[in-house]
Scaffold this active site. Structure first.
Site, PDB file in Angstrom:
ATOM      1  N   ASN A 175       0.804  -1.233   0.000  1.00 51.21           N
ATOM      2  CA  ASN A 175       0.000   0.000   0.000  1.00 51.21           C
ATOM      3  C   ASN A 175       0.833   1.278   0.000  1.00 51.21           C
ATOM      4  OD1 ASN A 175       0.738  -0.638   2.642  1.00 51.21           O
ATOM      5  ND2 ASN A 175      -0.932   0.552   3.483  1.00 51.21           N
ATOM      6  N   GLU A 229       3.394  -5.458  12.353  1.00 54.08           N
ATOM      7  CA  GLU A 229       2.471  -4.322  12.165  1.00 54.08           C
ATOM      8  C   GLU A 229       1.369  -4.824  11.250  1.00 54.08           C
ATOM      9  OE1 GLU A 229       2.678  -1.505  13.682  1.00 54.08           O
ATOM     10  OE2 GLU A 229       4.659  -1.841  14.541  1.00 54.08           O
ATOM     11  N   CYS A 237      -3.397   1.490   6.402  1.00 58.01           N
ATOM     12  CA  CYS A 237      -3.823   0.755   7.591  1.00 58.01           C
ATOM     13  C   CYS A 237      -4.443   1.679   8.627  1.00 58.01           C
ATOM     14  CB  CYS A 237      -2.636  -0.005   8.176  1.00 58.01           C
ATOM     15  SG  CYS A 237      -1.235   1.080   8.480  1.00 58.01           S
ATOM     16  N   GLU A 287       7.146   0.329  16.091  1.00 60.23           N
ATOM     17  CA  GLU A 287       8.198   0.879  15.243  1.00 60.23           C
ATOM     18  C   GLU A 287       8.349   2.360  15.588  1.00 60.23           C
ATOM     19  OE1 GLU A 287       6.640  -0.217  11.284  1.00 60.23           O
ATOM     20  OE2 GLU A 287       8.139  -1.806  11.298  1.00 60.23           O
TER      21      GLU A 287
HETATM   22  P1  NDP Z   1       0.078  -9.395   3.150  1.00 62.48           P
HETATM   23  O1  NDP Z   1       0.038  -9.886   4.549  1.00 62.48           O
HETATM   24  O2  NDP Z   1      -0.609 -10.189   2.118  1.00 62.48           O
HETATM   25  O3  NDP Z   1       1.578  -9.227   2.644  1.00 62.48           O
HETATM   26  C1  NDP Z   1       2.539  -8.422   3.274  1.00 62.48           C
HETATM   27  C2  NDP Z   1       3.915  -8.889   2.857  1.00 62.48           C
HETATM   28  O4  NDP Z   1       4.131 -10.209   3.360  1.00 62.48           O
HETATM   29  C3  NDP Z   1       4.088  -9.004   1.341  1.00 62.48           C
HETATM   30  O5  NDP Z   1       5.434  -8.722   1.016  1.00 62.48           O
HETATM   31  C4  NDP Z   1       3.752 -10.448   1.108  1.00 62.48           C
HETATM   32  O6  NDP Z   1       4.262 -10.910  -0.101  1.00 62.48           O
HETATM   33  C5  NDP Z   1       4.417 -11.108   2.300  1.00 62.48           C
HETATM   34  N1  NDP Z   1       3.892 -12.403   2.671  1.00 62.48           N
HETATM   35  C6  NDP Z   1       2.696 -12.972   2.353  1.00 62.48           C
HETATM   36  N2  NDP Z   1       2.597 -14.212   2.889  1.00 62.48           N
HETATM   37  C7  NDP Z   1       3.760 -14.441   3.566  1.00 62.48           C
HETATM   38  C8  NDP Z   1       4.271 -15.544   4.333  1.00 62.48           C
HETATM   39  N3  NDP Z   1       3.558 -16.650   4.525  1.00 62.48           N
HETATM   40  N4  NDP Z   1       5.500 -15.422   4.884  1.00 62.48           N
HETATM   41  C9  NDP Z   1       6.227 -14.292   4.725  1.00 62.48           C
HETATM   42  N5  NDP Z   1       5.804 -13.236   3.989  1.00 62.48           N
HETATM   43  C10 NDP Z   1       4.579 -13.290   3.428  1.00 62.48           C
HETATM   44  O7  NDP Z   1      -0.448  -7.891   3.197  1.00 62.48           O
HETATM   45  P2  NDP Z   1      -0.720  -6.947   1.984  1.00 62.48           P
HETATM   46  O8  NDP Z   1       0.507  -6.790   1.164  1.00 62.48           O
HETATM   47  O9  NDP Z   1      -1.986  -7.397   1.345  1.00 62.48           O
HETATM   48  O10 NDP Z   1      -0.936  -5.555   2.745  1.00 62.48           O
HETATM   49  C11 NDP Z   1      -2.152  -5.159   3.262  1.00 62.48           C
HETATM   50  C12 NDP Z   1      -2.203  -5.405   4.756  1.00 62.48           C
HETATM   51  O11 NDP Z   1      -1.125  -4.733   5.397  1.00 62.48           O
HETATM   52  C13 NDP Z   1      -3.452  -4.850   5.373  1.00 62.48           C
HETATM   53  O12 NDP Z   1      -4.000  -5.789   6.273  1.00 62.48           O
HETATM   54  C14 NDP Z   1      -2.967  -3.642   6.131  1.00 62.48           C
HETATM   55  O13 NDP Z   1      -3.763  -3.269   7.219  1.00 62.48           O
HETATM   56  C15 NDP Z   1      -1.612  -4.060   6.554  1.00 62.48           C
HETATM   57  N6  NDP Z   1      -0.796  -2.902   6.861  1.00 62.48           N
HETATM   58  C16 NDP Z   1      -0.473  -2.637   8.173  1.00 62.48           C
HETATM   59  C17 NDP Z   1       0.242  -1.510   8.519  1.00 62.48           C
HETATM   60  C18 NDP Z   1       0.639  -1.244   9.941  1.00 62.48           C
HETATM   61  O14 NDP Z   1       1.545  -0.447  10.132  1.00 62.48           O
HETATM   62  N7  NDP Z   1       0.032  -1.855  10.925  1.00 62.48           N
HETATM   63  C19 NDP Z   1       0.661  -0.551   7.492  1.00 62.48           C
HETATM   64  C20 NDP Z   1       0.284  -0.922   6.153  1.00 62.48           C
HETATM   65  C21 NDP Z   1      -0.415  -2.067   5.858  1.00 62.48           C
HETATM   66  P3  NDP Z   1       3.340 -10.876  -1.430  1.00 62.48           P
HETATM   67  O15 NDP Z   1       2.817  -9.501  -1.592  1.00 62.48           O
HETATM   68  O16 NDP Z   1       4.308 -11.227  -2.452  1.00 62.48           O
HETATM   69  O17 NDP Z   1       2.262 -11.884  -1.204  1.00 62.48           O
END
Ligand code: NDP
Length: 482
Positions: free
Chosen positions: A151, A249, A283, A461
């Site tokens: 995002n 996070e 988020c 963080e």
């Molecule tokens: P995901 O959980 O799908 O993915 C996040 C990252 O983790 C990506 O690089 C993804 O790779 C990777 N990933 C996915 N599965 C695994 C696994 N089993 N082991 C290790 N890494 C993995 O989230 P999104 O990318 O869809 O992001 C949206 C989410 O992030 C929302 O829920 C949002 O709320 C949260 N978010 C939280 C924030 C915070 O600060 N609390 C800030 C911003 C977002 P790939 O994309 O290649 O699948």
């Protein structure tokens, strides 16, 4: 075609197995490049490079480390246009956001931690009467893993990498497979800034393969992850038996609580932003809006009117307020939530439909959507949608709205609009969230702790919290004779 390569040991490399994934432009729906579909072997190479670089990097003087990070920051600013365009092409977000928020913030992440590390001191505790002195060293962990979402691609990628590097660690990082482009360009910048080879390594690929290989690597001792709650749980499960340090996070379902005594105009303008900035894919977006009854009808009318003025269009147009959602799958997911509204008596007050943008007919555009709901227990108020969709509901009392605000599994942030100081004190104390904004939204000071409670994550963080995460404390107790 714009292809991405892995960045390992200061060099751009194809994946060992020569497998590739298509990369889509969300604003047109077209494939515009390919990225490595890396596996364990690529992660092993990245780890090896990081391991070899660690002894030298962890022994650089703070001054030297800080200067390199400042140089990276400056080069990000020097390349702002290229990076902003790459971010918008990859993610679909309006170019104005990429230029004014995402890329400048990526630069600030480096400059902030370049300076913070010079102020990060060890503690000493004199054990008075026992003739002993304790001092606590803060040593880098070694090789750490950083995994970030799509995002705010470069913004969140650097939010992890900068403190990790500042603290003297070497890094194996993975950007989201959906938005790898700016992380790819960062490699070149790091080389130009003189970051030694192997200190930062970027491996591209899918979460459940590349990401999992990072988490599963026995010698990558800490994982800093930002992403969905479900993924966070999987990572925690995998990492726990190896006793890795974890910073998670995760998702949010943040309440935006509006009292009648608020500064109405400011609240209205900010609420449009806190609902739909970045197509609602932040988020911290306030996705559940609770409005005190006396101003509920007025707010409903004014909010719908203000949102109807937002311009949805090609993200490269400087006057687009909303661009495209990040992917087709995500668009379908968000739409399915909107379609479910009627199942529990939700009424769509505005939006709800996909948008046809001229010459970009296959792009993933969706109207900003406002849904009036009857109960906080409905799916739209309980599950994270992470798109341009907000719900609104009236409330009668502080007690009632607190109950609803907290009655959700998440606890990332909350926003409160009121001029009443006593109420502010009462409410902020009882809101279950890691971050509470009063009469503002996402006003960030990088020194503050950032993170959530409940299913929104573990750890914090930002500022010294990040430097504490990326270091191991070691206490040394010296007994002496008087
Ligand atoms: P995901 O959980 O799908 O993915 C996040 C990252 O983790 C990506 O690089 C993804 O790779 C990777 N990933 C996915 N599965 C695994 C696994 N089993 N082991 C290790 N890494 C993995 O989230 P999104 O990318 O869809 O992001 C949206 C989410 O992030 C929302 O829920 C949002 O709320 C949260 N978010 C939280 C924030 C915070 O600060 N609390 C800030 C911003 C977002 P790939 O994309 O290649 O699948």
């Amino acid at each position: 075609m714009k292809n991405v390569l892995n960045y390992i040991n200061g060099e751009y490399l194809p994946p060992v197995a020569d497998r590739w994934i298509d990369n889509y432009n969300p604003s047109s729906g077209e494939v515009y490049g390919q990225i490595p579909d890396s596996d364990k072997e690529d992660v092993a190479l990245a780890y090896q490079a990081a391991k070899e670089a660690f002894s030298s990097w962890s022994n650089t003087t703070l001054e030297e480390r800080s200067q390199i990070l400042l140089k990276i920051s400056q080069l990000i600013l020097d390349n702002l246009d290229e990076l902003a365009k790459a971010e918008t092409l990859d993610n679909g977000k309006p170019i104005s956001l990429s230029k004014n928020v995402d890329i400048p913030r990526a630069a600030s992440n480096f400059s902030f931690f370049a300076k913070a590390i010079t102020q990060f001191a060890s503690e000493a505790h004199e054990s008075v009467g026992l003739q002993a002195m304790n001092y606590t060293m803060r040593q880098p962990i070694g090789v750490v893993g950083c995994i970030s979402p799509w995002n705010l691609p470069l913004y969140l990628f650097t939010w992890k990498i900068a403190p990790a590097l500042a603290a003297g660690n070497c890094v194996v990082a993975k950007p989201s497979e959906v938005t790898p482009m700016t992380a790819y360009l960062l490699g070149k910048i790091c080389n130009e800034a003189g970051l030694p080879k192997g200190v930062l390594n970027i491996v591209n690929g899918l979460g459940h393969t590349t990401g999992q290989a990072i988490v599963d690597h026995p010698n990558i001792k800490a994982i800093s992850f930002t992403g969905g709650t479900k993924t966070g749980a999987q990572i925690a499960k995998l990492a726990a038996p190896m006793f890795k340090k974890l910073s998670l996070e995760l998702g949010g379902k943040n309440p935006n609580i509006i009292f009648s005594d608020c500064n109405y105009e400011e609240m209205l303008q900010t609420t449009v932003r806190s609902s739909f900035a970045n197509q609602g894919q932040i988020c911290l977006c306030g996705s559940r809006i609770f409005v005190e009854k006396p101003i509920y009808e007025k707010f409903k009318k004014d909010f719908v009117e203000a949102v109807s003025m937002l311009k949805i269009g090609n993200p490269f147009n400087t006057d687009s307020d909303l661009g495209a959602l990040v992917s087709k799958e995500h668009l379908e997911k968000v739409k399915s939530y909107i379609e479910s509204a009627k199942d529990f008596g939700g009424e769509i007050l505005f939006g709800g439909k996909t948008v046809n943008v001229a010459n970009h007919e296959n792009g993933y555009y969706l109207q900003p959507t406002i849904i009036e709901v009857k109960s906080n227990q409905c799916k739209l108020n309980q599950e994270e949608i992470f798109g341009p969709v907000v719900t609104i509901m009236p409330f009668d009392s502080e007690e009632e709205v607190l109950e609803m605000a907290n009655d959700v599994s998440y606890g990332l942030s909350a926003t409160l609009w009121t001029q009443n100081l006593d109420r502010t004190m009462r409410m902020t104390k009882r809101l279950q969230a890691g971050i509470v904004w009063v009469n503002t939204w996402v006003l960030r000071d990088l020194r503050t702790p950032f993170g959530g409670v409940k299913s929104s994550g573990v750890g914090r963080e930002g500022g010294f919290e990040a430097l504490r995460f990326f270091t191991e404390p070691k206490n040394i107790c010296i007994k002496y004779q008087e």
